[in-house]
Design a protein around this motif. Structure first.
Motif, short mmCIF file in Angstrom:
data_model
loop_
_atom_site.label_atom_id
_atom_site.label_comp_id
_atom_site.label_asym_id
_atom_site.label_seq_id
_atom_site.Cartn_x
_atom_site.Cartn_y
_atom_site.Cartn_z
N VAL A 95 -4.53 -6.34 8.37
CA VAL A 95 -3.47 -6.28 7.37
C VAL A 95 -2.35 -7.24 7.79
O VAL A 95 -1.86 -7.18 8.91
CB VAL A 95 -2.93 -4.85 7.21
CG1 VAL A 95 -1.71 -4.82 6.30
CG2 VAL A 95 -4.02 -3.92 6.68
N VAL A 155 -0.18 -4.86 2.30
CA VAL A 155 -0.93 -5.15 1.08
C VAL A 155 -0.87 -3.92 0.18
O VAL A 155 -0.80 -2.78 0.67
CB VAL A 155 -2.40 -5.53 1.38
CG1 VAL A 155 -2.50 -6.83 2.15
CG2 VAL A 155 -3.13 -4.42 2.12
N THR A 161 -2.07 -0.83 -1.86
CA THR A 161 -3.23 0.03 -1.67
C THR A 161 -3.61 0.67 -3.00
O THR A 161 -2.75 1.05 -3.78
CB THR A 161 -2.98 1.11 -0.60
OG1 THR A 161 -4.17 1.88 -0.44
CG2 THR A 161 -1.84 2.05 -0.96
N VAL A 185 1.72 0.91 -0.43
CA VAL A 185 1.50 -0.28 0.39
C VAL A 185 0.87 0.13 1.71
O VAL A 185 1.28 1.11 2.33
CB VAL A 185 2.83 -1.03 0.65
CG1 VAL A 185 2.62 -2.19 1.61
CG2 VAL A 185 3.42 -1.52 -0.66
N ASN A 217 1.07 -3.37 8.03
CA ASN A 217 0.55 -3.74 9.35
C ASN A 217 1.30 -2.85 10.33
O ASN A 217 2.52 -2.85 10.35
CB ASN A 217 0.81 -5.22 9.65
CG ASN A 217 0.30 -5.60 11.02
OD1 ASN A 217 0.83 -5.14 12.03
ND2 ASN A 217 -0.73 -6.42 11.06
#
Length: 179
Positions: free
Chosen positions: A38, A43, A45, A68, A71
């Protein structure tokens, strides 16, 4: 217990860890980077969270489905640094990270969010090194997903199994310590 702050089952797994602790088992939470691919910033979801929401409701945990996937390397590094260098602050940070993500909808990959939650200066590079060590230990134990609890005996409970399974392993002498 290997865990990642983006894992909804790790969030629920806090209930199982609390159960083990109530049975006198010492549980050490270790970092496991579930999705290193990620990118920074995360990103969107599209994951469905109905089963997680149901489980959270069953054990009385608040839950807000995230939108989202972040990371989590910096979050894991921060938490591991705190666990090793400021252990008296770890449980509060551990809970705060999960709450920030699964209740408050915050970006736990954001350095400013992490700084406010950790409330101390952290050596993120050292923490990242310790995350790598933890990942190596997980692979040695054949753990490739989260959550996973490894008992003194070497037995591993992978995933959020029913509460009775954890109580049974603890009662059978699964060990006094779990990682």
């Amino acid at each position: 217990m290997w865990s990642d702050y983006l894992c909804p089952w790790c969030y629920v797994g806090r209930d199982r860890t609390a159960l083990l602790r109530s049975l006198g088992v010492t549980v050490t939470v270790l970092p496991y980077e579930l999705h290193p691919e990620v990118p920074a910033g995360g990103v969107p979801t599209t994951r469905r969270y109905a089963a997680v929401a149901t489980e959270c409701e069953a054990v009385g945990m608040p839950f807000r489905p995230p939108t989202v996937l972040p990371n989590t390397r910096r979050a894991l590094s921060t938490a591991e640094w705190v666990r090793r260098c400021r252990p008296e602050s770890f449980d509060a940070l551990h809970d705060a990270l999960f709450t920030a993500y699964f209740v408050d909808g915050l970006d736990i990959g954001d350095p400013d969010v992490l700084a406010s939650l950790a409330d101390t200066d952290v050596d993120v590079e050292q923490g990242s090194h310790w995350v790598e060590e933890s990942m190596a230990r997980a692979r040695e134990a054949d753990v490739y997903a989260t959550p996973a609890w490894q008992f003194d005996t070497g037995a591993v409970i992978a995933g959020v199994q029913p509460r009775r399974s954890f109580a049974r392993v603890a009662a059978r002498g699964g060990g006094e310590k779990v990682r």
